[in-house]
Motif scaffolding. Structure first.
Motif, PDB file in Angstrom:
ATOM      1  N   LYS A 185       0.819  -1.211   0.000  1.00 49.20           N
ATOM      2  CA  LYS A 185       0.000   0.000   0.000  1.00 49.20           C
ATOM      3  C   LYS A 185       0.855   1.264   0.000  1.00 49.20           C
ATOM      4  CE  LYS A 185      -4.277  -1.888   1.731  1.00 49.20           C
ATOM      5  NZ  LYS A 185      -5.469  -1.647   2.544  1.00 49.20           N
ATOM      6  N   GLN A 186       2.053   1.165   0.554  1.00 48.75           N
ATOM      7  CA  GLN A 186       2.985   2.289   0.431  1.00 48.75           C
ATOM      8  C   GLN A 186       3.335   2.514  -1.032  1.00 48.75           C
ATOM      9  OE1 GLN A 186       6.398   2.549   3.244  1.00 48.75           O
ATOM     10  NE2 GLN A 186       5.384   0.873   4.331  1.00 48.75           N
ATOM     11  N   VAL A 187       3.552   1.436  -1.756  1.00 47.74           N
ATOM     12  CA  VAL A 187       3.833   1.540  -3.190  1.00 47.74           C
ATOM     13  C   VAL A 187       2.683   2.267  -3.886  1.00 47.74           C
ATOM     14  CG1 VAL A 187       4.145   0.248  -5.339  1.00 47.74           C
ATOM     15  CG2 VAL A 187       5.285  -0.528  -3.251  1.00 47.74           C
ATOM     16  N   LEU A 188       1.453   1.868  -3.557  1.00 47.58           N
ATOM     17  CA  LEU A 188       0.279   2.481  -4.166  1.00 47.58           C
ATOM     18  C   LEU A 188       0.167   3.966  -3.833  1.00 47.58           C
ATOM     19  CD1 LEU A 188      -2.296  -0.341  -3.448  1.00 47.58           C
ATOM     20  CD2 LEU A 188      -1.460   0.338  -5.694  1.00 47.58           C
ATOM     21  N   ALA A 189       0.417   4.295  -2.581  1.00 47.09           N
ATOM     22  CA  ALA A 189       0.307   5.695  -2.170  1.00 47.09           C
ATOM     23  C   ALA A 189       1.383   6.542  -2.840  1.00 47.09           C
ATOM     24  CB  ALA A 189       0.403   5.814  -0.650  1.00 47.09           C
ATOM     25  N   TYR A 190       2.594   6.005  -2.909  1.00 49.42           N
ATOM     26  CA  TYR A 190       3.662   6.733  -3.598  1.00 49.42           C
ATOM     27  C   TYR A 190       3.348   6.863  -5.083  1.00 49.42           C
ATOM     28  CZ  TYR A 190       6.953   7.050   0.312  1.00 49.42           C
ATOM     29  OH  TYR A 190       7.570   7.385   1.481  1.00 49.42           O
ATOM     30  N   ALA A 191       2.732   5.834  -5.645  1.00 51.24           N
ATOM     31  CA  ALA A 191       2.345   5.899  -7.060  1.00 51.24           C
ATOM     32  C   ALA A 191       1.336   7.016  -7.276  1.00 51.24           C
ATOM     33  CB  ALA A 191       1.761   4.566  -7.503  1.00 51.24           C
ATOM     34  N   ALA A 192       0.384   7.131  -6.341  1.00 56.83           N
ATOM     35  CA  ALA A 192      -0.615   8.196  -6.442  1.00 56.83           C
ATOM     36  C   ALA A 192       0.030   9.571  -6.336  1.00 56.83           C
ATOM     37  CB  ALA A 192      -1.667   8.027  -5.355  1.00 56.83           C
ATOM     38  N   GLU A 215       1.645  -9.835  -2.783  1.00 54.25           N
ATOM     39  CA  GLU A 215       1.768  -8.387  -2.995  1.00 54.25           C
ATOM     40  C   GLU A 215       2.986  -8.017  -3.827  1.00 54.25           C
ATOM     41  OE1 GLU A 215      -0.792  -8.910   0.623  1.00 54.25           O
ATOM     42  OE2 GLU A 215       1.114  -9.778  -0.047  1.00 54.25           O
ATOM     43  N   VAL A 216       3.976  -8.901  -3.887  1.00 46.43           N
ATOM     44  CA  VAL A 216       5.166  -8.615  -4.701  1.00 46.43           C
ATOM     45  C   VAL A 216       4.765  -8.461  -6.170  1.00 46.43           C
ATOM     46  CG1 VAL A 216       7.377  -9.513  -5.537  1.00 46.43           C
ATOM     47  CG2 VAL A 216       6.755  -9.786  -3.126  1.00 46.43           C
ATOM     48  N   ARG A 217       3.984  -9.395  -6.643  1.00 48.11           N
ATOM     49  CA  ARG A 217       3.525  -9.341  -8.026  1.00 48.11           C
ATOM     50  C   ARG A 217       2.636  -8.124  -8.272  1.00 48.11           C
ATOM     51  NH1 ARG A 217       0.992 -13.610  -7.892  1.00 48.11           N
ATOM     52  NH2 ARG A 217      -1.129 -12.783  -7.696  1.00 48.11           N
ATOM     53  N   ASP A 218       1.755  -7.859  -7.324  1.00 46.74           N
ATOM     54  CA  ASP A 218       0.852  -6.711  -7.477  1.00 46.74           C
ATOM     55  C   ASP A 218       1.623  -5.393  -7.507  1.00 46.74           C
ATOM     56  OD1 ASP A 218      -1.282  -8.478  -7.458  1.00 46.74           O
ATOM     57  OD2 ASP A 218      -1.642  -8.259  -5.299  1.00 46.74           O
ATOM     58  N   ALA A 219       2.625  -5.288  -6.627  1.00 48.62           N
ATOM     59  CA  ALA A 219       3.430  -4.064  -6.582  1.00 48.62           C
ATOM     60  C   ALA A 219       4.222  -3.897  -7.872  1.00 48.62           C
ATOM     61  CB  ALA A 219       4.377  -4.110  -5.389  1.00 48.62           C
ATOM     62  N   GLU A 220       4.686  -5.002  -8.416  1.00 51.53           N
ATOM     63  CA  GLU A 220       5.451  -4.943  -9.666  1.00 51.53           C
ATOM     64  C   GLU A 220       4.581  -4.404 -10.801  1.00 51.53           C
ATOM     65  OE1 GLU A 220       8.871  -7.746 -11.659  1.00 51.53           O
ATOM     66  OE2 GLU A 220       7.144  -8.713 -10.705  1.00 51.53           O
ATOM     67  N   LYS A 221       3.320  -4.786 -10.800  1.00 51.73           N
ATOM     68  CA  LYS A 221       2.399  -4.287 -11.815  1.00 51.73           C
ATOM     69  C   LYS A 221       2.189  -2.778 -11.689  1.00 51.73           C
ATOM     70  CE  LYS A 221      -0.279  -8.569 -12.262  1.00 51.73           C
ATOM     71  NZ  LYS A 221      -1.606  -9.200 -12.033  1.00 51.73           N
ATOM     72  N   VAL A 222       2.092  -2.328 -10.429  1.00 51.43           N
ATOM     73  CA  VAL A 222       1.905  -0.887 -10.197  1.00 51.43           C
ATOM     74  C   VAL A 222       3.105  -0.116 -10.727  1.00 51.43           C
ATOM     75  CG1 VAL A 222       1.679   0.912  -8.447  1.00 51.43           C
ATOM     76  CG2 VAL A 222       0.405  -1.218  -8.210  1.00 51.43           C
ATOM     77  N   LEU A 223       4.316  -0.604 -10.425  1.00 50.23           N
ATOM     78  CA  LEU A 223       5.532   0.067 -10.886  1.00 50.23           C
ATOM     79  C   LEU A 223       5.590   0.060 -12.408  1.00 50.23           C
ATOM     80  CD1 LEU A 223       8.151  -1.251  -8.328  1.00 50.23           C
ATOM     81  CD2 LEU A 223       7.332   1.094  -8.561  1.00 50.23           C
ATOM     82  N   GLY A 224       5.089  -0.984 -13.030  1.00 53.49           N
ATOM     83  CA  GLY A 224       5.103  -1.061 -14.496  1.00 53.49           C
ATOM     84  C   GLY A 224       4.173  -0.076 -15.158  1.00 53.49           C
TER      85      GLY A 224
END
Length: 226
Positions: A185-192, A215-224
């Motif tokens: 969720k930190q990844v998501l918030a930083y993405a936002a 969540e590793v896979r999900d976070a990787e998708k967000v970064l992509g």
């Protein structure tokens, strides 16, 4: 760009939707002092036995029905929150026995109920009234409480505040259930926030410490999507 922003917003919304428990105190003058100490100890013991322990028991008994309504096959969050003639709600326990362990956890439950009912203001209020406990068994609840408050911050568009709360949630308990979730969720918030560098750092921490977490896979998708 709009597509990326939409993807990020969708990811944040998805994370929020996924999110769904105290105990924590010298001759004659010496003789007098000892007598006073003994009296204080006796009074303290009587107070604990007659008042504190009694309140703990009453609060523990009251909260059972609310918990059943909260966690049953068909949970009724409004009923669990407010109670009825057949049983107390979390609000009753929190208001009548707020200083007890059951009263403390009732604040947490009440916050979740309000969150499920869409009342962010009261959800935030009651979640914030929960006092973190030191016992190992309470770590997950401590982390969840902070994480839920982070989710509310996300809902309000306060992503920097959300990041701070998610970081505290990870620090509160490094178990394999909550820690990966709140790193993600930190990844998501930083993405936002459009902060790819910090999002990448969180992803790397997630990957290094919890490599098997979904969540590793999900976070990787967000970064992509940057």
């Amino acid at each position: 760009m709009a597509k990326i922003e939409n993807q990020q917003e969708a990811a944040v919304a998805e994370a929020v939707s996924k999110t769904e428990q105290f105990f924590q105190k010298n001759g004659k003058s010496v003789v007098i002092a000892l007598v006073v100490v003994v009296l204080l100890v006796v009074c303290g013991y009587l107070y604990k036995s007659l008042v504190i322990d009694s309140n703990e028991q009453k609060a523990s008994e009251m909260i059972v029905e609310a918990q059943d309504r909260f966690a049953g096959e068909n949970p009724d969050f409004a009923l669990a929150l407010n109670g009825d003639e057949n049983g107390a709600g979390f609000l009753d326990v929190a208001e009548q026995y707020g200083s007890t362990a059951a009263g403390n956890i009732a604040n947490h439950y009440a916050g979740i109920c309000y969150l499920r009912l869409g009342d962010l203001e009261n959800a935030e209020k009651y979640l914030a009234q929960y006092d973190a406990v030191d016992e190992l068994a309470g770590e997950v609840v401590n982390a969840q409480n902070l994480g839920l408050r982070g989710d509310i911050a996300v809902e309000k568009g306060e992503y920097e505040a959300a990041v701070a709360l998610y970081k505290k949630a990870v620090a509160a308990s490094k178990n394999i259930y909550t820690a990966p979730l709140y790193l993600y969720k930190q990844v998501l918030a930083y993405a936002a926030l459009g902060n790819k560098a910090e999002a990448q750092k969180c992803f790397e921490a997630l990957q290094a410490n919890y490599p098997m977490a979904v969540e590793v896979r999900d976070a990787e998708k967000v970064l992509g999507s940057f």
